[in-house]
Write a protein that holds these residues in place. Structure first.
Motif, PDB file in Angstrom:
ATOM      1  N   VAL A 158       0.831  -1.204   0.000  1.00 21.91           N
ATOM      2  CA  VAL A 158       0.000   0.000   0.000  1.00 21.91           C
ATOM      3  C   VAL A 158       0.866   1.253   0.000  1.00 21.91           C
ATOM      4  N   ALA A 159       1.918   1.289   0.818  1.00 21.72           N
ATOM      5  CA  ALA A 159       2.791   2.458   0.864  1.00 21.72           C
ATOM      6  C   ALA A 159       3.480   2.682  -0.486  1.00 21.72           C
ATOM      7  N   TYR A 160       3.854   1.615  -1.147  1.00 27.49           N
ATOM      8  CA  TYR A 160       4.491   1.730  -2.460  1.00 27.49           C
ATOM      9  C   TYR A 160       3.550   2.365  -3.473  1.00 27.49           C
ATOM     10  N   TRP A 161       2.298   1.887  -3.546  1.00 25.32           N
ATOM     11  CA  TRP A 161       1.379   2.409  -4.540  1.00 25.32           C
ATOM     12  C   TRP A 161       0.909   3.817  -4.217  1.00 25.32           C
ATOM     13  N   ILE A 162       0.872   4.178  -2.965  1.00 23.63           N
ATOM     14  CA  ILE A 162       0.546   5.572  -2.624  1.00 23.63           C
ATOM     15  C   ILE A 162       1.583   6.509  -3.227  1.00 23.63           C
ATOM     16  N   PHE A 458       0.163   0.273 -25.314  1.00 28.05           N
ATOM     17  CA  PHE A 458       0.817  -0.932 -24.833  1.00 28.05           C
ATOM     18  C   PHE A 458       2.047  -0.590 -23.989  1.00 28.05           C
ATOM     19  N   ASN A 459       2.744   0.472 -24.355  1.00 30.07           N
ATOM     20  CA  ASN A 459       3.880   0.902 -23.527  1.00 30.07           C
ATOM     21  C   ASN A 459       3.413   1.265 -22.114  1.00 30.07           C
ATOM     22  N   ALA A 460       2.271   1.969 -22.026  1.00 30.72           N
ATOM     23  CA  ALA A 460       1.742   2.330 -20.705  1.00 30.72           C
ATOM     24  C   ALA A 460       1.352   1.090 -19.916  1.00 30.72           C
ATOM     25  N   LEU A 461       0.732   0.116 -20.596  1.00 31.26           N
ATOM     26  CA  LEU A 461       0.354  -1.113 -19.892  1.00 31.26           C
ATOM     27  C   LEU A 461       1.580  -1.885 -19.430  1.00 31.26           C
ATOM     28  N   LEU A 467       5.772  -1.925 -12.747  1.00 31.18           N
ATOM     29  CA  LEU A 467       5.554  -1.377 -11.401  1.00 31.18           C
ATOM     30  C   LEU A 467       4.835  -2.386 -10.506  1.00 31.18           C
ATOM     31  N   VAL A 468       3.918  -3.147 -11.097  1.00 30.40           N
ATOM     32  CA  VAL A 468       3.243  -4.191 -10.323  1.00 30.40           C
ATOM     33  C   VAL A 468       4.231  -5.264  -9.893  1.00 30.40           C
ATOM     34  N   GLY A 473       7.424  -7.763  -5.018  1.00 33.99           N
ATOM     35  CA  GLY A 473       8.627  -8.248  -4.337  1.00 33.99           C
ATOM     36  C   GLY A 473       9.871  -8.263  -5.178  1.00 33.99           C
ATOM     37  N   LEU A 474       9.811  -7.824  -6.439  1.00 37.59           N
ATOM     38  CA  LEU A 474      10.994  -7.805  -7.295  1.00 37.59           C
ATOM     39  C   LEU A 474      11.796  -6.533  -7.003  1.00 37.59           C
TER      40      LEU A 474
END
Length: 515
Positions: A158-162, A458-461, A467-468, A473-474
């Motif tokens: 959650v902190a990462y995506w914020i 597609f670049n945005a996806l 980022l996901v 964990g990567l």
């Protein structure tokens, strides 16, 4: 026949000090008058502690006490018997007041410790002042807020995506604000591509990021046995058990509702300026004003929550709070009536820059394990005090919950280079979104532009999937092949995509200016 006087009774051993003080006090007092019919010598036989009278007796100041004053009035008797305990039934019950002030849990902790001390449970100093011994209290606090792997991974994600969402949304708002202040009047036909559409996507990022702020607060007690709260929670548990302050609740709610107001305004903006005046005022102008005020209140909550005005700027959260507050102030100012259109867009650009800085610093907090962000100071304080004793096993990547600091391995945080690549990924995603906003602007080269738009989509996806993967964990480059090669290939291709996105934006912008 004379009889030897009885020896004076000695005080009991348990009150020897009190008896000695009493005898010394009485020795400094004058002798009481002897009863009628008994001489002074007889009185001394009955009371050996009385001083001798006569010319040899040394006068004292205490001898000025009138002979009629009783001894009990001049010197109170000391007793070793404990006084009966006073009843406390008449004392008020302050439980509700302690709950209202948010210190009831601290009072319970102090009360239990005090009762143990009164019952003989106190212990002296033992062991040595080592790092492990001094941090044992922090270990207990860390395990209290991070009881299992679920709680740790939840707050880390959650902190990462914020941080990521606020950074990407701020870059899109900065693009919109810069165009609105510098090129809107000269190139009005590009308003949809460079201002309206980027603002809409940026508002979506802000809405998701603000919701995650609120989402993290209401799930502070998350573990593998508890269900996830989405909009409501047990507020009493948050206040009493987890020491959540009112600034965390109000700040999270104001950020979320304020972001929703910006989302409403940007959604109406997609339909152009042909909307009725009433819709433009109540659907576009007023939501911006309300959203700015709510953002300003959230910034105040951040300052109060992190003691910015009373502490030194030696923590990351201090700078995050200041950067966010400056962005909140600017976003609030542009919503007031009477402000020119150019000033509004310049304020949005400057505020977005401050929010971008806050997002970058929030990534730094995430890197060192301070997952509390600007509204959960207890998590940040525990991480600073305990050096993150929750680690990632190098063999299989599993999360380890060590018993103490001595068992902790290297933390599972990213390097500074990794944080830089995350920022590059966010910038690549933002520029790909802006390029997609040019769709439909070149009718003479429609097929070519369609291919380019699909490529940018597609670049945005792809970049958001990267980022996901990082949130999953990567964090660091694997040591085994071919995973290590794929990891660095991903970084290289992301940089190529960023450069390609910038060149594509330049081509689209140049062709659009010639229309």
């Amino acid at each position: 026949k004379s009889q030897a006087p009885a020896a004076p009774r000695r005080p009991a051993p348990q009150c020897a000090a009190l008896g000695l003080a009493s005898r010394l006090g009485r020795a400094m007092e004058p002798a009481p008058p002897p009863p009628a019919g008994i001489s002074s010598a007889g009185a001394r036989l009955l009371h050996p502690a009385l001083p001798k009278t006569g010319p040899a007796a040394a006068p004292s100041v205490a001898s000025l006490r009138p002979s009629w004053q009783p001894e009990s009035a001049a010197q109170p008797r000391l007793s070793c018997k404990p006084e009966p305990a006073k009843r406390c039934d008449s004392l008020p019950d302050l439980t509700d007041r302690l709950v209202e002030l948010g210190v009831y849990q601290q009072y319970i902790t102090w009360r239990d410790a005090y009762q143990r001390w009164r019952q003989g449970g106190a212990q002296g100093a033992r062991g040595e002042a080592t790092v492990g011994n001094l941090s044992s209290g922090a270990d207990a606090a860390y395990k209290y807020y991070y009881p299992d792997e679920v709680s740790f991974k939840f707050r880390e994600t959650v902190a990462y995506w914020i941080a990521v969402l606020f950074m990407e949304g701020s870059l899109l708002f900065a693009t919109s604000g810069f165009y609105g202040s510098e090129g809107y009047h000269s190139y009005h036909h590009l308003s949809q591509a460079l201002m309206v559409r980027p603002s809409f996507v940026g508002s979506m990022c802000y809405t998701l990021g603000a919701y995650l702020l609120y989402f993290e607060v209401i799930n502070l007690g998350i573990n593998h046995d508890k269900a996830v709260n989405f909009f409501w929670c047990d507020w009493a548990e948050l206040f009493l058990k987890y020491d959540v302050r009112w600034t965390s609740i109000i700040g999270g709610i104001c950020y979320f509702v304020g972001a929703l107001m910006y989302q409403v305004s940007s959604t109406f903006g997609l339909f152009g300026e042909g909307l009725p005046i009433v819709v433009q005022v109540y659907g576009m102008k007023w939501p911006v004003l309300v959203g700015g005020v709510l953002f300003f209140l959230s910034g105040i909550c951040e300052l109060v929550h992190n003691h910015v005005l009373t502490s030194r700027p030696n923590t990351l959260v201090w700078w995050v709070s200041v950067s966010n507050f400056m962005g909140d102030v600017l976003f609030c100012m542009v919503g007031f009536p009477g402000v020119s259109e150019r000033t509004v867009n310049a304020g949005i650009f400057a505020g977005a820059v401050f929010f971008t800085i806050g997002g970058m610093l929030s990534l730094g907090m995430w890197k060192v394990g301070q997952f509390g962000g600007p509204l959960l100071a207890q998590l940040n304080a525990i991480a600073r005090a305990n050096a993150i004793p929750i680690t990632q096993r190098q063999q299989d990547g599993a999360i380890i919950m060590p018993e103490d600091v001595g068992q902790a391995l290297s933390p599972s945080s990213m390097s500074a280079r990794g944080i830089g690549f995350v920022m590059a990924y966010v910038a690549c995603g933002a520029i790909s979104v802006v390029n997609c906003c040019f769709a439909g602007y070149h009718t003479d080269t429609e097929f070519r532009d369609f291919n380019i738009e699909v490529q940018e989509l597609f670049n945005a996806l792809i970049i958001h999937l990267v980022l996901v993967a990082i949130s999953a964990g990567l964090h660091k480059a694997p040591k085994d092949q071919p995973y290590r090669f794929l990891f660095f290939a991903m970084r290289f291709l992301s940089l190529v995509m960023l450069v390609n996105g910038l060149l594509t934006f330049r081509i689209f912008l140049r062709e659009s200016l010639m229309l």
